[in-house]
Design a protein around this motif. Sequence first.
Motif, PDB file in Angstrom:
ATOM      1  N   SER A  74      40.245  43.188  33.648  1.00 48.11           N
ATOM      2  CA  SER A  74      41.007  42.653  32.520  1.00 48.11           C
ATOM      3  C   SER A  74      42.142  41.732  32.947  1.00 48.11           C
ATOM      4  N   LEU A  75      42.331  41.539  34.251  1.00 50.81           N
ATOM      5  CA  LEU A  75      43.477  40.771  34.735  1.00 50.81           C
ATOM      6  C   LEU A  75      43.509  39.326  34.214  1.00 50.81           C
ATOM      7  N   PRO A  76      42.404  38.569  34.236  1.00 45.46           N
ATOM      8  CA  PRO A  76      42.482  37.191  33.709  1.00 45.46           C
ATOM      9  C   PRO A  76      42.944  37.149  32.255  1.00 45.46           C
ATOM     10  N   ARG A  77      42.424  38.056  31.431  1.00 43.18           N
ATOM     11  CA  ARG A  77      42.830  38.080  30.015  1.00 43.18           C
ATOM     12  C   ARG A  77      44.311  38.426  29.881  1.00 43.18           C
ATOM     13  N   LEU A  78      44.772  39.394  30.650  1.00 42.33           N
ATOM     14  CA  LEU A  78      46.183  39.798  30.569  1.00 42.33           C
ATOM     15  C   LEU A  78      47.105  38.673  31.040  1.00 42.33           C
ATOM     16  N   GLY A  83      55.394  41.157  30.275  1.00 39.51           N
ATOM     17  CA  GLY A  83      54.082  41.775  30.373  1.00 39.51           C
ATOM     18  C   GLY A  83      53.405  41.461  31.694  1.00 39.51           C
ATOM     19  N   LYS A  84      53.501  40.215  32.128  1.00 43.93           N
ATOM     20  CA  LYS A  84      52.932  39.836  33.428  1.00 43.93           C
ATOM     21  C   LYS A  84      53.607  40.615  34.553  1.00 43.93           C
ATOM     22  N   PHE A  85      54.928  40.754  34.449  1.00 45.33           N
ATOM     23  CA  PHE A  85      55.653  41.495  35.479  1.00 45.33           C
ATOM     24  C   PHE A  85      55.167  42.947  35.551  1.00 45.33           C
ATOM     25  N   SER A  86      54.992  43.571  34.399  1.00 45.52           N
ATOM     26  CA  SER A  86      54.537  44.964  34.383  1.00 45.52           C
ATOM     27  C   SER A  86      53.119  45.089  34.937  1.00 45.52           C
ATOM     28  N   THR A  87      52.241  44.170  34.525  1.00 46.23           N
ATOM     29  CA  THR A  87      50.849  44.221  34.990  1.00 46.23           C
ATOM     30  C   THR A  87      50.759  43.999  36.496  1.00 46.23           C
ATOM     31  N   LEU A  88      51.511  43.032  36.998  1.00 46.82           N
ATOM     32  CA  LEU A  88      51.472  42.758  38.435  1.00 46.82           C
ATOM     33  C   LEU A  88      52.133  43.880  39.236  1.00 46.82           C
ATOM     34  N   SER A  89      53.161  44.504  38.668  1.00 45.76           N
ATOM     35  CA  SER A  89      53.754  45.667  39.337  1.00 45.76           C
ATOM     36  C   SER A  89      52.721  46.776  39.468  1.00 45.76           C
ATOM     37  N   LEU A  90      51.931  46.934  38.424  1.00 44.95           N
ATOM     38  CA  LEU A  90      50.876  47.941  38.453  1.00 44.95           C
ATOM     39  C   LEU A  90      49.829  47.607  39.513  1.00 44.95           C
ATOM     40  N   LEU A  91      49.412  46.351  39.549  1.00 46.83           N
ATOM     41  CA  LEU A  91      48.427  45.925  40.550  1.00 46.83           C
ATOM     42  C   LEU A  91      48.973  46.131  41.961  1.00 46.83           C
ATOM     43  N   ALA A 142      31.860  40.629  41.650  1.00 47.07           N
ATOM     44  CA  ALA A 142      32.384  40.399  40.305  1.00 47.07           C
ATOM     45  C   ALA A 142      33.886  40.670  40.229  1.00 47.07           C
ATOM     46  N   HIS A 143      34.309  41.781  40.833  1.00 49.86           N
ATOM     47  CA  HIS A 143      35.725  42.120  40.766  1.00 49.86           C
ATOM     48  C   HIS A 143      36.574  41.164  41.601  1.00 49.86           C
ATOM     49  N   LEU A 144      36.075  40.767  42.772  1.00 53.73           N
ATOM     50  CA  LEU A 144      36.806  39.797  43.584  1.00 53.73           C
ATOM     51  C   LEU A 144      36.922  38.464  42.861  1.00 53.73           C
ATOM     52  N   GLU A 145      35.858  38.087  42.163  1.00 53.56           N
ATOM     53  CA  GLU A 145      35.874  36.823  41.423  1.00 53.56           C
ATOM     54  C   GLU A 145      36.926  36.857  40.314  1.00 53.56           C
ATOM     55  N   ARG A 146      36.970  37.960  39.578  1.00 49.22           N
ATOM     56  CA  ARG A 146      37.925  38.064  38.477  1.00 49.22           C
ATOM     57  C   ARG A 146      39.362  38.165  39.000  1.00 49.22           C
ATOM     58  N   LEU A 147      39.556  38.899  40.083  1.00 50.65           N
ATOM     59  CA  LEU A 147      40.890  39.015  40.666  1.00 50.65           C
ATOM     60  C   LEU A 147      41.380  37.660  41.170  1.00 50.65           C
ATOM     61  N   SER A 148      40.521  36.927  41.867  1.00 45.88           N
ATOM     62  CA  SER A 148      40.928  35.634  42.418  1.00 45.88           C
ATOM     63  C   SER A 148      41.176  34.616  41.311  1.00 45.88           C
ATOM     64  N   LYS A 149      40.331  34.605  40.284  1.00 46.49           N
ATOM     65  CA  LYS A 149      40.517  33.648  39.191  1.00 46.49           C
ATOM     66  C   LYS A 149      41.813  33.941  38.438  1.00 46.49           C
ATOM     67  N   ALA A 150      42.163  35.213  38.304  1.00 50.45           N
ATOM     68  CA  ALA A 150      43.420  35.561  37.640  1.00 50.45           C
ATOM     69  C   ALA A 150      44.615  35.058  38.454  1.00 50.45           C
ATOM     70  N   LEU A 151      44.564  35.240  39.771  1.00 55.05           N
ATOM     71  CA  LEU A 151      45.659  34.757  40.620  1.00 55.05           C
ATOM     72  C   LEU A 151      45.736  33.230  40.602  1.00 55.05           C
ATOM     73  N   ILE A 152      44.586  32.594  40.669  1.00 58.28           N
ATOM     74  CA  ILE A 152      44.554  31.129  40.623  1.00 58.28           C
ATOM     75  C   ILE A 152      45.111  30.626  39.299  1.00 58.28           C
ATOM     76  N   GLN A 153      44.741  31.309  38.221  1.00 62.07           N
ATOM     77  CA  GLN A 153      45.152  30.882  36.889  1.00 62.07           C
ATOM     78  C   GLN A 153      46.662  31.005  36.699  1.00 62.07           C
ATOM     79  N   VAL A 154      47.224  32.148  37.077  1.00 57.52           N
ATOM     80  CA  VAL A 154      48.639  32.390  36.806  1.00 57.52           C
ATOM     81  C   VAL A 154      49.536  31.574  37.739  1.00 57.52           C
TER      82      VAL A 154
END
Length: 1044
Positions: free
Chosen positions: A384-388, A396-404, A423-435
């Motif tokens: 759910s990281l890209p959506r969040l 909200g981003k601070f809380s989510t990233l603190s959790l991660l 799949a999970h690596l792809e979603r994790l990397s795309k979320a980091l790239i996006q933010v």
Amino acid sequence: MAVFDTPEEAFGVLRPICVQLTKIQTVENVEQLQAQLHTVSDSALQELQQYILFPLRFTLKISGPKRERLIQSVVECLTFVLSSTCVKEQELLQELFSELCSCLYSPNSQKPASVSEELKLAVIQGLSTLMHSAYGDIILTFYEPSILPRLGFAVSLLLGLAEEEKSKQIKIAALRCLQVLLFQCDCDDHPKSLDELEQKQLGDLFASFLPGISTALTKIITGDFKQGHSIVVSSLKIFYKTVGFVMADEQLRRISEVQATPTVEHRIAKLMVHREANWVKNTGDKLTILIKKIIECVSVHPHWKVRLGLIELVEALLSKCSQSLVESAGPLLKALVGLLNDESPEVQAQCNKVLRHFSDQNVVVGSRAFADILSENLHSLATSLPRLMNSQDDQGKFSTLSLLLGYLKLLGPKVNFVLNSVAHLERLSKALIQVLELDVTDIKIVEERRWTTDHLSASPKTSAARPWRQIQRRYFRFFTDERVFLLLRQVCQLLGFYGNLYLLVDHFMDLYHESVVYRKQAAMILNELVAGAAGLEVENLHEKHIKTSSEELREIVTSLLEEYTSQENWYLVTCIEVEEIGEELTMKQSGLQAITSGAHTCQLTPFTAFSKPSPTICSMNSNIWQICIQLEGIGHFAYALGTEFRLLLMSALYPVLEKAGDQTLFISQAATSTMMDICHACGYDSLQHLINQNSDYLVNGISLNLRHLSLHPHTPKVLEVMLRNSDASLLPLVADVVQDVLAALDQFYDKSATSFVSVLHTLLAALAQWFSDPGDLGQLQEQNVGEEGSHLSQRSAALQNRLENTTTPEDIEQFLLNYLKEKEIAHGNVSDFDEEEEQSDPPKVDENDAGPHVEPPLPLQIQIASDVMERCIHLLSDKRLTIRLKVLDVLDLCVVVLQSHRDQLLPLAHRAWPPLVQRLTNDDPLAVLRAFKVLRTLGVKCGDFLRSRFCKDVLPKLAGSLVTQAPVSARAGPVYSHTLAFKLQLAVLQGLGPLCERLDLGEGDLNKVADACLIYLSAKQPVKLQEAARRYVCLIIHISLRLS
């Protein structure tokens, strides 16, 4: 006042007052009784307890309306008696409990009666005192099924007060009283340990109140932050202690599925709860909803003690209710992990302590292990990281990233189970790239340029040590909070520390190549991955984890360096070149264009160079950030490898020096910081030490690249940075390179003159610094008014000393010979005079000499300065203003360097004179200012050589220009002092005096200048011009007095 210790004495004193109060219930009588009670000892009061309580209880029970003040006085008196005595009878305890609760009973409403805050507070304190006064095990007999209605009323009453009241004092008192009622008080009066039967009895009783207590407390906890942290902390404590007691796994295991037949009335039996499996499941599901609400609110509470209370809640519920609240385990662990990176050190420390405890104890929630729950939560979060990241605000981003970040810290090497999932690596990397997408719309990044040749920091020790983690401030599209970026960096570092580094680097390099949009973000992530893999500032919670080996790290860094410094990723378009613009870019001036008698205007050149739509500002900003991030990455790589990075300097240092000389300030700053990082990491003392130790292959690279200048147009920048940050020991190494630069300048002067002239300026500035003349009084620089006055007095004193000294005939003869020689040279007869001198005065041969006399070779710096000045003479007439300005600066420095070798300086000055006169008399005002500075320097260093030339070619036009411009400055307003015309007038007025004195002009020439300056003594002229003219007149007077 006497104290009555025996019951008999006390009874005699108290009896009349008690009788009076029973007859007449007034506030005065109650206060009189309470005052008398203070004179009786506690032991006597214990004996007379029920006798004293009778009139007070009678007053509370009497029918009819009662005044609040009377009720308050009675309750306060009752509280005093209970605080000094013990209640030893169960019946009395229950009756007093009911009577106190009835004081706040409202028959028309379920809420507390509308009475004064003072009365409410008195009743609450009375209830608390009553429960504390229960003697021994009498308190346990109070909690029986028959008390359920009255206890339920008291609980709802206290919850209502805690929830609805505005007074903070009443809220806190109600919550503390509720703790006492629910057997959560920490005082010594209550029994510390309960046996299994007592625990079951209390648990069954409190289970009836659990829904109401948990719901009301949740409302209080999730209420407004303004209510105060102490109220929230108390509510949290009651919540987790009540839930932890009623839903304790240890208790629930011993409860049978079949409920025993109750021995109480049917009405009360209906209120009782049997804690069987279905009830536990339903209650656990409902509590999960409330717990999620609490976590969502409390985890972001601004006060650290509230967040600390949340950690205690999580610890208590997971320790005691891991089976009954199995659905709440995920949210509870999530809350705990999210607080692992809290800003408060106390919260961080407690969170770490609790997590280590859970990890060491191998806590099992339901049928799953602690690590399995964390891994499952990380899988879910990665999904759910890209959506969040796309939908949440900064908090909200601070809380989510603190959790991660918390999950990564706790899982450690087990994070590879998630990373190995494509799949999970792809979603994790795309979320980091996006933010991490940067905002590249700021035009200031392109506008911020450096045209000066200021020195870089000479030594890392001269400034505060620069931590490797400090980077340039950057702005992102999807967040503005700096804490979010810090968390993102920590996440990437932990991924590099615990994850499969080869897998991660390959994956993000694919994203780096995939699109230009991803390139900057991917580079940032790769930089942090390498820093994390090296263990820089990474907290290792797993002692058995083995770090990446130095060999593997060096291989990865080498591949990244090759990619970063490749042609397509290093030489990006960051600005629009203005060097080749045919017409100079000038600003509209109101003053004179050149020192001529008629021209006093400046034409405005159309600004057409930047009218092209491409490249766009955004694309250039993006390229600037790309280069800066890659430069910072090289600094990270240096820290990651330490002294082993020296092996990679041959491929890394040259490109960094190239960018250190870049005209874009962002890039040059980033490159400078990278050079400092390399110094710190590799053990060099300073930038000078770094460059000198690696100058051999740097010079070789410059020499090779100069032969293919069209392919390597930035080569001169490397030499420029080397010269700015080194010392004289570098000169022998770069001497051949300087010749290559001069040869390249001769060949490509029409295309790359700006770069080469900039290098020559840096070279001559370095030579002037390295080989400065200790006897030089600093006369070349523009002296201020105070300095000129001090020089005049010094010269006067020196002249007087010379006149007093005895002069020999030989001195006079030598003076005349030197004078004749300089006079001939001044008229241009250099070669003829040398030939005549050779014929008339043959050199004397020393008898001891075996062979012919050979002149010693010139010092290297003199040879270089002579060669450079040769080129400057040719470039003085260049059609580009920027070139002419830089050449004039270089020419000025050449004169300084050559001052000690007049045989080389004077012929070159003779050749430079005609184009210099053109710059002085027929050029842009900016060029005139620079040319006048060069003229002053020549006057100081060449002296009599310039006298006749100056008087013939320059002085008349200087004087005429001053006369012509005087009416303009006299009529001008205050804004005129900011114009170029004013600055030129001021420079001429300030410089003419010292120049005329140095050249030893005759009286006629001095008078010409004086006539021009006298006009500026008018009160209508600007003050600075008046002051400059006054000083010149004072100088003329001084010279006249000296000659007379």
